[in-house]
Design an enzyme around this catalytic site. Structure first.
Site, PDB file in Angstrom:
ATOM      1  N   ASP A 115      -7.453 -26.872 -25.742  1.00  0.00           N
ATOM      2  CA  ASP A 115      -6.642 -26.124 -24.850  1.00  0.00           C
ATOM      3  C   ASP A 115      -7.216 -24.393 -24.893  1.00  0.00           C
ATOM      4  O   ASP A 115      -7.159 -23.725 -25.866  1.00  0.00           O
ATOM      5  CB  ASP A 115      -5.260 -25.834 -25.243  1.00  0.00           C
ATOM      6  CG  ASP A 115      -4.117 -25.374 -24.527  1.00  0.00           C
ATOM      7  OD1 ASP A 115      -4.647 -24.344 -23.806  1.00  0.00           O
ATOM      8  OD2 ASP A 115      -3.133 -25.716 -24.512  1.00  0.00           O
ATOM      9  N   HIS A 162      -5.068 -27.506 -21.655  1.00  0.00           N
ATOM     10  CA  HIS A 162      -3.641 -26.991 -21.600  1.00  0.00           C
ATOM     11  C   HIS A 162      -2.948 -28.099 -20.657  1.00  0.00           C
ATOM     12  O   HIS A 162      -1.987 -28.624 -21.122  1.00  0.00           O
ATOM     13  CB  HIS A 162      -3.555 -25.757 -21.119  1.00  0.00           C
ATOM     14  CG  HIS A 162      -2.099 -25.342 -21.032  1.00  0.00           C
ATOM     15  ND1 HIS A 162      -1.497 -24.976 -22.279  1.00  0.00           N
ATOM     16  CD2 HIS A 162      -1.391 -24.838 -20.128  1.00  0.00           C
ATOM     17  CE1 HIS A 162      -0.403 -24.567 -22.231  1.00  0.00           C
ATOM     18  NE2 HIS A 162      -0.408 -24.317 -20.854  1.00  0.00           N
ATOM     19  N   TRP A 177       4.246 -22.322 -16.881  1.00  0.00           N
ATOM     20  CA  TRP A 177       3.918 -21.070 -16.038  1.00  0.00           C
ATOM     21  C   TRP A 177       2.599 -21.349 -15.443  1.00  0.00           C
ATOM     22  O   TRP A 177       1.566 -21.921 -16.450  1.00  0.00           O
ATOM     23  CB  TRP A 177       3.889 -19.806 -16.639  1.00  0.00           C
ATOM     24  CG  TRP A 177       3.589 -18.734 -16.156  1.00  0.00           C
ATOM     25  CD1 TRP A 177       4.279 -17.780 -15.421  1.00  0.00           C
ATOM     26  CD2 TRP A 177       2.053 -18.020 -15.941  1.00  0.00           C
ATOM     27  NE1 TRP A 177       3.530 -16.737 -14.957  1.00  0.00           N
ATOM     28  CE2 TRP A 177       2.050 -16.964 -15.445  1.00  0.00           C
ATOM     29  CE3 TRP A 177       0.954 -18.394 -16.393  1.00  0.00           C
ATOM     30  CZ2 TRP A 177       1.208 -16.086 -15.179  1.00  0.00           C
ATOM     31  CZ3 TRP A 177      -0.180 -17.681 -16.271  1.00  0.00           C
ATOM     32  CH2 TRP A 177      -0.181 -16.571 -15.495  1.00  0.00           C
ATOM     33  N   SER A 230       4.571 -25.710 -22.249  1.00  0.00           N
ATOM     34  CA  SER A 230       3.942 -24.242 -22.256  1.00  0.00           C
ATOM     35  C   SER A 230       5.061 -23.150 -22.296  1.00  0.00           C
ATOM     36  O   SER A 230       5.927 -23.140 -23.454  1.00  0.00           O
ATOM     37  CB  SER A 230       3.081 -24.054 -21.122  1.00  0.00           C
ATOM     38  OG  SER A 230       2.237 -22.864 -21.125  1.00  0.00           O
ATOM     39  N   MET A 231       5.137 -22.401 -21.412  1.00  0.00           N
ATOM     40  CA  MET A 231       6.261 -21.442 -21.267  1.00  0.00           C
ATOM     41  C   MET A 231       7.727 -21.992 -21.674  1.00  0.00           C
ATOM     42  O   MET A 231       8.485 -21.419 -22.211  1.00  0.00           O
ATOM     43  CB  MET A 231       6.145 -20.677 -20.070  1.00  0.00           C
ATOM     44  CG  MET A 231       7.360 -19.623 -19.808  1.00  0.00           C
ATOM     45  SD  MET A 231       7.290 -18.625 -18.530  1.00  0.00           S
ATOM     46  CE  MET A 231       8.597 -17.658 -18.637  1.00  0.00           C
TER      47      MET A 231
END
Length: 277
Positions: A229, A258, A34, A100-101
């Site tokens: 991150d 990230h 995302w 991530s997501m």
């Protein structure tokens, strides 16, 4: 244009998931983060295909070229979409790579649908096991952080994405790991997403508890996270996930932000290829 069709469980509306399928060999399914799209994987595709893998990437509903329905951006629905990808393409012995997501979809998929089609799991900068701070989750991120994100998204989504992108890639006065044109490109990818999808998916990854999902994983797992991150803090995420999956391989990228899929792409690609083999 390649699409996989699925039916929205609540509205009955047809949802089309845009995907690309490259190469031959063991399937590697790339699940984007995302607020980007499948195009974020540009710097992984060539190396993976040339290493002898079949690589599938797709746009989450609401993002990229996929359908943009008004509702249903919870993880059960998003994971059902991933299941449609796996079933429609009849993928077996696959490696799920969740960034991530996307790490949430990967672990929820294994918890909900099992590992019949999946032999390995990779979590990169993932939001698992549970991001939001709670009474039983003291190391999580304070709810005020997510509330402020939502306020800024609703006020000026593009300005929010511009600021978010800099933090995402660790850009500051001293450090510029991403060029200005590339930063603008990633902002453009994120801007294509439906505003409602951007908001609702933020709520989903912030508030979904994946601890039970993570504990159910029994297949070989590689966990990768940057220790710088600022988007998904390592102590609230991968540091904990790594203790919950038996025999997981845990790699910390020193100084990585990230968005390490770009800033540390050579290191990531090497680790992905070695693990997927």
């Amino acid at each position: 244009m390649d699409f996989i069709k699925t039916i929205d469980s609540s509205s009955g509306e047809e949802v089309q998931l845009s995907f690309k399928d490259y190469g031959k060999g063991r399937p590697v399914v790339l699940i984007h983060g995302w607020p980007l799209s499948k195009e974020m994987w540009e710097y992984q595709i060539d190396d993976l295909v040339e290493a002898g893998f079949r690589v599938i990437k797709y746009d989450r509903r609401g993002f990229g070229k996929s359908s943009k329905p008004w509702g249903d951006y919870d993880y059960d629905t998003l994971t059902s979409d991933l299941h449609s990808v796996m079933e429609t393409l009849d993928l077996r012995d696959a490696v799920l790579v969740g960034f991530s997501m996307g790490g949430g979809e990967a672990v929820r998929y294994l918890s909900k649908y099992g590992s019949e089609r999946v032999s390995k799991l990779v979590l990169v900068s993932a939001v698992t096991p549970y991001l939001k701070k709670a009474d039983d989750n003291k190391d999580g991120v304070a709810n005020e952080v997510f509330e402020e994100m939502m306020t800024e998204m609703k006020k000026d989504r593009i300005a929010f994405l511009d600021d978010f992108g800099k933090k995402f890639f660790g850009v500051n006065l001293i450090n510029h790991p991403v060029s200005a044109p590339l930063l603008e490109y990633y902002r453009a990818l994120a801007s294509v997403a439906a505003p409602i999808a951007t908001q609702q998916c933020a709520i989903a990854f912030a508030s979904t508890d994946f601890r039970a999902d993570v504990k159910s994983i029994k297949i070989p797992t590689l966990i990768i996270h940057g220790d710088d991150d600022q988007t998904v803090p390592i102590k609230a995420s991968s540091e904990r996930t790594s203790t919950m999956i038996p025999n997981a391989v845990y790699k910390v990228y020193e100084g990585a932000p990230h968005g390490l899929f770009y800033t540390h792409r050579q290191m990531l690609n090497k680790d992905l290829i070695e693990f997927c083999r």
